[in-house]
Design a protein around this motif. Structure first.
Motif, PDB file in Angstrom:
ATOM      1  N   VAL A  67      44.960 -22.570 -82.709  1.00 46.12           N
ATOM      2  CA  VAL A  67      44.278 -23.855 -82.556  1.00 46.12           C
ATOM      3  C   VAL A  67      43.187 -23.722 -81.492  1.00 46.12           C
ATOM      4  N   THR A  68      42.036 -24.311 -81.757  1.00 51.12           N
ATOM      5  CA  THR A  68      40.974 -24.385 -80.763  1.00 51.12           C
ATOM      6  C   THR A  68      41.341 -25.485 -79.779  1.00 51.12           C
ATOM      7  N   VAL A  69      41.352 -25.168 -78.480  1.00 54.41           N
ATOM      8  CA  VAL A  69      41.793 -26.107 -77.451  1.00 54.41           C
ATOM      9  C   VAL A  69      40.683 -26.297 -76.424  1.00 54.41           C
ATOM     10  N   GLU A  70      40.464 -27.558 -76.051  1.00 53.72           N
ATOM     11  CA  GLU A  70      39.552 -27.879 -74.956  1.00 53.72           C
ATOM     12  C   GLU A  70      40.315 -28.751 -73.965  1.00 53.72           C
ATOM     13  N   LEU A  71      40.239 -28.402 -72.686  1.00 52.64           N
ATOM     14  CA  LEU A  71      40.917 -29.167 -71.653  1.00 52.64           C
ATOM     15  C   LEU A  71      39.992 -30.238 -71.097  1.00 52.64           C
ATOM     16  N   LEU A  72      40.554 -31.444 -70.937  1.00 53.36           N
ATOM     17  CA  LEU A  72      39.815 -32.581 -70.403  1.00 53.36           C
ATOM     18  C   LEU A  72      40.612 -33.178 -69.249  1.00 53.36           C
ATOM     19  N   GLU A  73      39.910 -33.749 -68.288  1.00 50.50           N
ATOM     20  CA  GLU A  73      40.591 -34.441 -67.202  1.00 50.50           C
ATOM     21  C   GLU A  73      39.823 -35.698 -66.851  1.00 50.50           C
ATOM     22  N   ALA A  74      40.558 -36.642 -66.304  1.00 47.83           N
ATOM     23  CA  ALA A  74      39.968 -37.914 -65.894  1.00 47.83           C
ATOM     24  C   ALA A  74      40.826 -38.484 -64.778  1.00 47.83           C
ATOM     25  N   SER A  75      40.295 -39.476 -64.107  1.00 42.10           N
ATOM     26  CA  SER A  75      41.039 -40.213 -63.091  1.00 42.10           C
ATOM     27  C   SER A  75      40.940 -41.686 -63.407  1.00 42.10           C
ATOM     28  N   GLY A  76      42.035 -42.409 -63.165  1.00 46.82           N
ATOM     29  CA  GLY A  76      42.008 -43.848 -63.399  1.00 46.82           C
ATOM     30  C   GLY A  76      43.174 -44.313 -64.236  1.00 46.82           C
ATOM     31  N   SER A  77      42.926 -45.335 -65.030  1.00 52.94           N
ATOM     32  CA  SER A  77      43.953 -45.913 -65.894  1.00 52.94           C
ATOM     33  C   SER A  77      44.206 -44.981 -67.075  1.00 52.94           C
ATOM     34  N   PRO A  78      45.442 -44.452 -67.224  1.00 49.63           N
ATOM     35  CA  PRO A  78      45.702 -43.515 -68.320  1.00 49.63           C
ATOM     36  C   PRO A  78      45.361 -44.072 -69.702  1.00 49.63           C
ATOM     37  N   ALA A  79      45.780 -45.284 -70.005  1.00 51.41           N
ATOM     38  CA  ALA A  79      45.509 -45.836 -71.334  1.00 51.41           C
ATOM     39  C   ALA A  79      44.011 -45.966 -71.583  1.00 51.41           C
ATOM     40  N   ASP A  80      43.276 -46.491 -70.610  1.00 49.72           N
ATOM     41  CA  ASP A  80      41.829 -46.641 -70.767  1.00 49.72           C
ATOM     42  C   ASP A  80      41.152 -45.298 -70.968  1.00 49.72           C
ATOM     43  N   GLU A  81      41.567 -44.306 -70.204  1.00 54.42           N
ATOM     44  CA  GLU A  81      40.947 -42.974 -70.316  1.00 54.42           C
ATOM     45  C   GLU A  81      41.306 -42.304 -71.644  1.00 54.42           C
ATOM     46  N   ILE A  82      42.541 -42.459 -72.087  1.00 52.45           N
ATOM     47  CA  ILE A  82      42.944 -41.888 -73.378  1.00 52.45           C
ATOM     48  C   ILE A  82      42.095 -42.489 -74.500  1.00 52.45           C
ATOM     49  N   LEU A  83      41.956 -43.801 -74.495  1.00 51.99           N
ATOM     50  CA  LEU A  83      41.166 -44.465 -75.533  1.00 51.99           C
ATOM     51  C   LEU A  83      39.695 -44.071 -75.464  1.00 51.99           C
ATOM     52  N   ALA A  84      39.143 -43.976 -74.272  1.00 46.60           N
ATOM     53  CA  ALA A  84      37.735 -43.597 -74.110  1.00 46.60           C
ATOM     54  C   ALA A  84      37.497 -42.169 -74.593  1.00 46.60           C
ATOM     55  N   HIS A  85      38.394 -41.252 -74.244  1.00 47.99           N
ATOM     56  CA  HIS A  85      38.220 -39.860 -74.667  1.00 47.99           C
ATOM     57  C   HIS A  85      38.440 -39.698 -76.169  1.00 47.99           C
ATOM     58  N   ALA A  86      39.347 -40.472 -76.742  1.00 45.37           N
ATOM     59  CA  ALA A  86      39.545 -40.421 -78.195  1.00 45.37           C
ATOM     60  C   ALA A  86      38.259 -40.817 -78.919  1.00 45.37           C
ATOM     61  N   GLU A  87      37.619 -41.851 -78.423  1.00 49.36           N
ATOM     62  CA  GLU A  87      36.366 -42.295 -79.037  1.00 49.36           C
ATOM     63  C   GLU A  87      35.245 -41.286 -78.787  1.00 49.36           C
ATOM     64  N   GLU A  88      35.122 -40.831 -77.558  1.00 46.56           N
ATOM     65  CA  GLU A  88      34.057 -39.886 -77.197  1.00 46.56           C
ATOM     66  C   GLU A  88      34.121 -38.598 -78.014  1.00 46.56           C
ATOM     67  N   HIS A  89      35.331 -38.120 -78.292  1.00 42.83           N
ATOM     68  CA  HIS A  89      35.492 -36.857 -79.001  1.00 42.83           C
ATOM     69  C   HIS A  89      35.760 -37.052 -80.495  1.00 42.83           C
ATOM     70  N   ASP A  90      35.670 -38.283 -80.967  1.00 47.46           N
ATOM     71  CA  ASP A  90      35.792 -38.602 -82.393  1.00 47.46           C
ATOM     72  C   ASP A  90      37.018 -37.946 -83.028  1.00 47.46           C
ATOM     73  N   VAL A  91      38.183 -38.154 -82.389  1.00 47.01           N
ATOM     74  CA  VAL A  91      39.411 -37.529 -82.877  1.00 47.01           C
ATOM     75  C   VAL A  91      39.977 -38.291 -84.069  1.00 47.01           C
ATOM     76  N   ASP A  92      40.832 -37.610 -84.803  1.00 47.83           N
ATOM     77  CA  ASP A  92      41.485 -38.202 -85.970  1.00 47.83           C
ATOM     78  C   ASP A  92      42.827 -38.825 -85.620  1.00 47.83           C
ATOM     79  N   GLN A  93      43.422 -38.378 -84.512  1.00 49.53           N
ATOM     80  CA  GLN A  93      44.742 -38.851 -84.125  1.00 49.53           C
ATOM     81  C   GLN A  93      44.923 -38.667 -82.626  1.00 49.53           C
ATOM     82  N   ILE A  94      45.781 -39.493 -82.039  1.00 46.06           N
ATOM     83  CA  ILE A  94      46.130 -39.407 -80.615  1.00 46.06           C
ATOM     84  C   ILE A  94      47.621 -39.102 -80.531  1.00 46.06           C
ATOM     85  N   CYS A  95      47.989 -38.180 -79.651  1.00 45.17           N
ATOM     86  CA  CYS A  95      49.399 -37.855 -79.432  1.00 45.17           C
ATOM     87  C   CYS A  95      49.755 -38.200 -77.994  1.00 45.17           C
ATOM     88  N   VAL A  96      50.751 -39.062 -77.817  1.00 47.76           N
ATOM     89  CA  VAL A  96      51.215 -39.462 -76.485  1.00 47.76           C
ATOM     90  C   VAL A  96      52.718 -39.245 -76.393  1.00 47.76           C
TER      91      VAL A  96
END
Length: 132
Positions: A67-96
């Motif tokens: 699998v091709t893997v890219e590491l991302l990091e953020a600071s702040g509200s986990p839910a807000d950051e997860i949603l923002a990164h999902a949109e930014e990277h145009d993902v098909d699914q989110i795993c939590v």
């Protein structure tokens, strides 16, 4: 190609369960790309996603699976950051990850998981810990 945002905290058994689920999913995909996101709630010392053991283990296992893997990091509200990164990277699914709850608490997900589920139109894969 399938693109997945894998949101990990520092719980290693939880990361193992999530990685197992992703490995099973990508076995059927012709090509897969996984963005592993770690959100620091408070990071005054400037820690890096590369220092989180759960992230390193998940990255190694997924890359071994091809699998091709890219590491991302953020600071702040986990839910807000997860949603923002999902949109930014145009993902098909989110795993939590999900946490074990009391009988009363089983009716509800944790606040981050619930906020992610309610805040997106994407499918959300919720994984319990390997210890559970």
């Amino acid at each position: 190609m399938v693109r997945v945002l894998l949101a990990l905290d520092d719980d290693i058994p939880q990361a193992h369960a999530q990685t197992n689920a992703i490995e099973a999913m990508v076995d059927t995909a012709t090509d897969a790309e996984v963005y592993i996101l770690h959100v620091f709630r408070d990071n005054p010392e400037g820690a890096s996603v590369h220092q989180v053991e759960a992230v390193r283990e998940a990255k190694d296992r997924l890359e071994t699976a091809g699998v091709t893997v890219e590491l991302l990091e953020a600071s702040g509200s986990p839910a807000d950051e997860i949603l923002a990164h999902a949109e930014e990277h145009d993902v098909d699914q989110i795993c939590v990850g999900g946490r074990k709850r009391s009988p009363t608490g089983k009716a509800l997900f944790g606040s981050v998981t619930q906020d992610v589920i309610l805040g997106t139109h994407l499918p959300v894969l919720v994984c319990g810990s390997e210890d559970e």
